[in-house]
Design an enzyme around this catalytic site. Structure first.
Site, PDB file in Angstrom:
ATOM      1  CE1 TYR A 183      -5.900 -21.610   0.019  1.00 60.60           C
ATOM      2  CE2 TYR A 183      -7.527 -20.763  -1.523  1.00 60.60           C
ATOM      3  CZ  TYR A 183      -7.128 -21.026  -0.226  1.00 60.60           C
ATOM      4  OH  TYR A 183      -7.968 -20.721   0.824  1.00 60.60           O
ATOM      5  NE  ARG A 227       7.625 -17.830  13.910  1.00 65.28           N
ATOM      6  CZ  ARG A 227       8.409 -16.756  14.096  1.00 65.28           C
ATOM      7  NH1 ARG A 227       9.649 -16.917  14.536  1.00 65.28           N
ATOM      8  NH2 ARG A 227       7.961 -15.545  13.824  1.00 65.28           N
ATOM      9  CG  MET A 277       0.728 -21.304   8.796  1.00 67.88           C
ATOM     10  SD  MET A 277       0.424 -20.203  10.213  1.00 67.88           S
ATOM     11  CE  MET A 277       2.061 -19.602  10.570  1.00 67.88           C
ATOM     12  CE  LYS A 336      -3.836 -10.146   7.129  1.00 69.88           C
ATOM     13  NZ  LYS A 336      -4.008 -11.428   6.399  1.00 69.88           N
TER      14      LYS A 336
END
Length: 387
Positions: free
Chosen positions: A78, A213, A288, A378
């Protein structure tokens, strides 16, 4: 074998340190080198914080999200780099740089130093400086790195206010002037950012076409997103169907889609971008699928497509503290009105009575799950103080 040896050494050293310390009330989830979070992260106990220096505050973290970017930082892939941590009084921190995981989190002020007037004990705060480390029970921070937030929003909402909702809000407002009834299309719609996009758009009177998805519970997920305010929801299989474009025209009444939001990349984004209208904008904030973004040249020549990359960290770097406050106030307003909910989440608790080895194992198990990219909620981390 080397990893096991390192952990055993760390555990022995931590136990010896804990036994000799007067009060070892805190714990942090740390790492010393980049790698797989499931094997790189470990837990360290450290003493009660000393009194804060002038213009600083001691804070206790209440909840700290585990975001995909946090995993990427630990892996070393990152752009943002972590700031070495200072675990006061711990010998391990003096041997080599250590880094506390986490970039986002909600904390409570427990003590302020001389010269601090804008904060008081009991105030809720979030971090304004990136990568300081939030996966800890407590830390000291300069007041310039803290932003006071209202305590009437709930812990989960306040803990997740600095990354995902701002990303959604800024992408919706910074690139295209949207009028009531205008359409937006996005992939990754069930992500925390995607859910925020749906809710903010609904609050503004904008329509959303949301792509998710293919999954066993796709119908249930579609219902959840519609409950948040999604206008239409489709799977990636439906998106790739030859007749899907005609279905979209019937949904929009032939109205052009002005804005596309992408966090997936690859063929999914190629198919999604074909739905955009003349002079539309595609904003990418993630990848992703780990596949490159591939778009037909015809979209640029004949539809005048414009593409952007968005990174919330860069937005923070370029904006003033006042602009940041204005952004958070806008989000707080939506939350108070019930138009922006905290993401579906679960809390992973590192209990105070657990040993550092047990805490490490618990974090390792969760990281194994999260790095597979198939976790639907989350995860918010709560690290209790040691007894």
């Amino acid at each position: 074998m080397l990893r096991v040896t390192r952990f055993v050494h760390s555990a022995i050293q931590t136990r010896a340190f804990a036994a000799s310390a007067v009060s070892c009330a805190n714990r942090a989830i740390v790492y010393g080198s980049n790698g797989n979070p499931a094997s790189t992260l470990f837990a360290l106990t450290f003493p009660t914080l000393p009194p804060p220096l002038p213009n600083t505050a001691n804070i206790r973290f209440l909840l700290s999200p585990i975001n995909p970017a946090d995993i990427n930082v630990i892996e070393g892939v990152y752009p943002s780099k972590p700031v070495p941590c200072d675990l006061p009084g711990h010998p391990r921190a003096a041997q080599a740089p250590l880094y506390v995981g986490g970039n986002e989190g909600l904390a409570e002020v427990i003590e302020t130093g001389e010269g601090v007037t804008e904060l008081k004990t009991g105030d809720w705060v979030v971090m304004t400086k990136a990568q300081l480390g939030t996966w800890t029970s407590a830390r000291n921070a300069h007041v310039q790195d803290l932003l006071k937030v209202p305590s009437d929003l709930g812990e989960a909402a306040a803990a997740t206010i600095t990354v995902n909702p701002p990303t959604a809000y800024n992408m919706l407002h910074d690139y295209v002037k949207l009028d009531k009834g205008d359409w937006i299309v996005q992939n990754g719609a069930n992500s925390a950012v995607g859910q925020a996009v749906i809710q903010i758009a609904a609050a503004r009177g904008w329509q959303t076409l949301n792509c998710i998805r293919n999954r066993d519970d796709a119908q249930s997920m579609k219902a959840q997103l519609r409950d948040l305010g999604a206008t239409q929801v489709a799977t990636y299989d439906e998106l790739s169907d030859k007749g899907f474009k005609e279905r979209v025209k019937s949904w929009t009444g032939g109205k052009s889609i002005k804005l596309g939001l992408n966090c997936v990349g690859g063929r999914v984004t190629t198919s999604m971008t074909r739905l955009l209208g003349q002079d539309a904008h595609l904003v990418s904030y993630g990848a992703m699928s780990k596949e490159p973004l591939s778009l037909p040249t015809s979209l640029f020549i004949f539809k005048n497509l414009t593409c952007h990359g968005f990174w919330q960290s860069r937005w923070y770097q370029e904006k003033s503290l006042q602009e940041r406050k204005q952004l958070t106030e806008a989000l707080f307003g939506l939350m108070r009105e019930g138009k922006l909910r905290s993401p579906e989440h679960e809390v992973l608790v590192i209990e105070g009575a657990e040993t550092d080895e047990q805490a490490r194992d618990k974090i390792s198990e969760m990281m194994e799950t999260l790095t597979r990219g198939m976790y639907g909620k989350k995860v918010l981390l709560r690290i209790e103080e040691r007894p």
